[in-house]
Design an enzyme around this catalytic site. Structure first.
Site, PDB file in Angstrom:
ATOM      1  N   HIS A 192       0.879  -1.195   0.000  1.00 58.10           N
ATOM      2  CA  HIS A 192       0.000   0.000   0.000  1.00 58.10           C
ATOM      3  C   HIS A 192       0.902   1.226   0.000  1.00 58.10           C
ATOM      4  O   HIS A 192       1.523   1.548   1.015  1.00 58.10           O
ATOM      5  CB  HIS A 192      -0.899   0.006   1.244  1.00 58.10           C
ATOM      6  CG  HIS A 192      -1.830   1.180   1.305  1.00 58.10           C
ATOM      7  ND1 HIS A 192      -3.181   1.046   1.528  1.00 58.10           N
ATOM      8  CD2 HIS A 192      -1.619   2.509   1.162  1.00 58.10           C
ATOM      9  CE1 HIS A 192      -3.752   2.237   1.526  1.00 58.10           C
ATOM     10  NE2 HIS A 192      -2.812   3.151   1.307  1.00 58.10           N
TER      11      HIS A 192
ATOM     12  N   HIS B 102       1.501   5.405  -1.606  1.00 59.23           N
ATOM     13  CA  HIS B 102       1.133   6.602  -2.381  1.00 59.23           C
ATOM     14  C   HIS B 102       2.394   7.197  -2.990  1.00 59.23           C
ATOM     15  O   HIS B 102       3.284   7.638  -2.253  1.00 59.23           O
ATOM     16  CB  HIS B 102       0.470   7.644  -1.478  1.00 59.23           C
ATOM     17  CG  HIS B 102      -0.807   7.168  -0.859  1.00 59.23           C
ATOM     18  ND1 HIS B 102      -2.033   7.346  -1.449  1.00 59.23           N
ATOM     19  CD2 HIS B 102      -1.042   6.470   0.288  1.00 59.23           C
ATOM     20  CE1 HIS B 102      -2.978   6.805  -0.685  1.00 59.23           C
ATOM     21  NE2 HIS B 102      -2.400   6.259   0.370  1.00 59.23           N
ATOM     22  N   LEU B 103       2.447   7.195  -4.300  1.00 54.48           N
ATOM     23  CA  LEU B 103       3.616   7.783  -4.975  1.00 54.48           C
ATOM     24  C   LEU B 103       3.314   9.157  -5.556  1.00 54.48           C
ATOM     25  O   LEU B 103       4.230   9.859  -5.971  1.00 54.48           O
ATOM     26  CB  LEU B 103       4.102   6.869  -6.111  1.00 54.48           C
ATOM     27  CG  LEU B 103       4.910   5.638  -5.709  1.00 54.48           C
ATOM     28  CD1 LEU B 103       5.241   4.813  -6.949  1.00 54.48           C
ATOM     29  CD2 LEU B 103       6.188   6.012  -4.976  1.00 54.48           C
TER      30      LEU B 103
ATOM     31  N   LYS C 242      -9.499  -0.357  -5.707  1.00 64.75           N
ATOM     32  CA  LYS C 242      -9.501   0.271  -4.385  1.00 64.75           C
ATOM     33  C   LYS C 242     -10.830   0.931  -4.075  1.00 64.75           C
ATOM     34  O   LYS C 242     -11.320   1.749  -4.860  1.00 64.75           O
ATOM     35  CB  LYS C 242      -8.380   1.324  -4.341  1.00 64.75           C
ATOM     36  CG  LYS C 242      -8.358   2.175  -3.084  1.00 64.75           C
ATOM     37  CD  LYS C 242      -7.821   1.416  -1.885  1.00 64.75           C
ATOM     38  CE  LYS C 242      -7.965   2.211  -0.592  1.00 64.75           C
ATOM     39  NZ  LYS C 242      -6.705   2.493   0.059  1.00 64.75           N
TER      40      LYS C 242
ATOM     41  N   HIS D 186     -10.411   0.915   1.987  1.00 62.69           N
ATOM     42  CA  HIS D 186     -10.199   1.902   3.061  1.00 62.69           C
ATOM     43  C   HIS D 186     -11.398   1.740   3.988  1.00 62.69           C
ATOM     44  O   HIS D 186     -12.492   2.205   3.691  1.00 62.69           O
ATOM     45  CB  HIS D 186     -10.111   3.328   2.502  1.00 62.69           C
ATOM     46  CG  HIS D 186      -9.834   4.339   3.568  1.00 62.69           C
ATOM     47  ND1 HIS D 186      -8.644   5.018   3.678  1.00 62.69           N
ATOM     48  CD2 HIS D 186     -10.580   4.758   4.621  1.00 62.69           C
ATOM     49  CE1 HIS D 186      -8.677   5.818   4.731  1.00 62.69           C
ATOM     50  NE2 HIS D 186      -9.853   5.676   5.326  1.00 62.69           N
TER      51      HIS D 186
ATOM     52  N   HIS E 201      -4.418  -0.906   5.886  1.00 63.13           N
ATOM     53  CA  HIS E 201      -4.032  -0.139   7.084  1.00 63.13           C
ATOM     54  C   HIS E 201      -4.988  -0.371   8.258  1.00 63.13           C
ATOM     55  O   HIS E 201      -5.645   0.556   8.738  1.00 63.13           O
ATOM     56  CB  HIS E 201      -3.864   1.348   6.781  1.00 63.13           C
ATOM     57  CG  HIS E 201      -4.907   1.962   5.882  1.00 63.13           C
ATOM     58  ND1 HIS E 201      -6.250   1.832   6.101  1.00 63.13           N
ATOM     59  CD2 HIS E 201      -4.791   2.721   4.773  1.00 63.13           C
ATOM     60  CE1 HIS E 201      -6.902   2.481   5.155  1.00 63.13           C
ATOM     61  NE2 HIS E 201      -6.036   3.029   4.338  1.00 63.13           N
TER      62      HIS E 201
ATOM     63  N   ASP F 104       1.457   2.576   3.561  1.00 70.16           N
ATOM     64  CA  ASP F 104       0.604   3.761   3.415  1.00 70.16           C
ATOM     65  C   ASP F 104       1.451   5.032   3.506  1.00 70.16           C
ATOM     66  O   ASP F 104       0.966   6.070   3.964  1.00 70.16           O
ATOM     67  CB  ASP F 104      -0.528   3.781   4.459  1.00 70.16           C
ATOM     68  CG  ASP F 104      -1.645   4.734   4.073  1.00 70.16           C
ATOM     69  OD1 ASP F 104      -1.656   5.211   2.917  1.00 70.16           O
ATOM     70  OD2 ASP F 104      -2.499   5.011   4.930  1.00 70.16           O
TER      71      ASP F 104
END
Ligand code: DOR
Ligand code: ZN
Length: 345
Positions: free
Chosen positions: A13, A15-16, A99, A136, A174, A247
């Protein structure tokens, strides 16, 4: 000095972002991790397989020369997601998961799902063809206390969905509560959970005691200590249903340090040092490989990485920059509030 050799880890998991931020952060992941599940909450979001293919190319173009890193692409579920597009994207090997962001749950989630019934056609198709749903897991209605949002989501959304579609593979991402851990442990099939580095280290005091600390604010928000302890126990247990999803979520400092700061903690750069510390503290260094390198691939049906990394414990503390310069601006690095002694050599 002490060495620990493990299979090269993956991040399930991550975030780029995009543009200058992507270019500024990607090396911190590709240095240690072979693959990562890439979150699709860009502006605009990664909704179609074509969006995902284009984003994947931008990620590969941003990689430092010589780094081998495989972005595992996800689609952002909307009430209008086309089941045929998901199926074609999955069959081509591009789309690894879809997602679910409940609308309003977090950063760039306004295009997310308001009424899960509207997403049933695509969820049914995913169950049929074996595309995992990454969740989520928080409700967003204002009558639910923010610290209860995960538990209420399990009861009112996730459990009914899993009863309706038992074949759907769901990753509860998460996980932050004992409720989440217990729910996953009680499941018989088709449910797993990722756990972040920071939720193994901080509880909600980190955000609120001694002044408000925006760099410890993320979503789902860190909970009470008993929840952190349940997450730790699950992570170090070796149970195949639990694996690492950092995350790691970069935001530039001005967007964190303001009257309405963004949620997200940046851990890509020091995650492996932090995890080795946590697993050593728990007397479970022998379980770090399962958590970071073995359980995730098994869940996603992918081979484990051939390469290994060596973690070394040294007498002197290992230091990381307090902030990194990304090109989009400064991003504060997660401070675990204890000295780190493990490093990747
Ligand atoms: O803290 C978070 N940050 N949680 C999320 O779910 C999203 C993420 C982000 O994109 O910044
Ligand atoms: Zn996230």
């Amino acid at each position: 000095m002490q060495d620990l050799v493990i299979r090269r880890p993956d991040d399930w998991h991550l975030h780029l972002r995009d543009g200058d931020m992507l270019k500024g952060v990607i090396a911190d992941t590709s240095r240690h991790f072979a693959r990562a599940i890439i979150m699709p909450n860009l502006v605009p979001p990664v909704v179609t397989a074509a969006d995902a293919a284009a984003y994947r190319e931008r990620i590969l173009a941003a990689l430092p020369a010589g780094d081998r890193f495989e972005p595992l692409m996800t689609l952002y579920l909307t009430e209008g997601t086309d089941p045929d597009d998901v199926e074609a994207g999955h069959k081509s090997g591009l789309v690894k998961a879809v997602k679910l962001y409940p609308a309003g749950a977090t950063t760039n989630s306004h295009s997310g799902v308001r009424n899960i019934d509207k997403a049933m056609p695509v969820l049914e198709r995913m169950a049929k063809i074996g595309v995992p749903l990454c969740v989520h897991g928080e409700v967003t209605t204002s009558d639910v206390d923010i610290f209860d949002r995960e538990a209420v989501f399990i009861e009112t959304v996730l459990d009914p969905l899993r009863k309706r579609l038992p074949e759907l593979k769901v990753t509860m991402e998460h996980v932050t509560t004992k409720d989440g851990i217990d729910y996953i442990k009680a499941s018989k099939a088709n449910l797993a959970g990722s756990i972040t580095t920071h939720h193994l280290i901080i509880n909600r005091n980190a955000i609120l005691v001694g002044g408000i600390k925006p760099h410890y604010y993320c979503l789902p928000v860190a909970k009470r200590e008993n929840h952190r302890l349940a997450l730790r126990a699950a992570a170090v247990s070796g149970d195949k249903r639990f694996f690492l999803g950092t995350d790691s979520a970069p935001h530039v400092d001005p967007l964190k340090e303001c009257a309405c700061g963004c949620a997200g903690i940046y851990t890509s750069i020091n995650t492996m040092s932090c995890l080795a510390h946590v697993f050593e503290e728990e007397g479970a260094l022998d379980k770090l490989e399962a958590f970071a390198s073995l359980n995730g691939p098994a869940w996603y049906g992918l081979p484990v990485n051939d390469e290994t990394i060596t973690l070394r414990k040294q007498a002197d503390a290992v230091t990381y920059p307090k902030k990194i310069e990304t090109g989009a601006g400064l991003v504060t690095v997660f401070d675990p509030m204890f000295p780190l002694h493990w490093t990747v050599v």
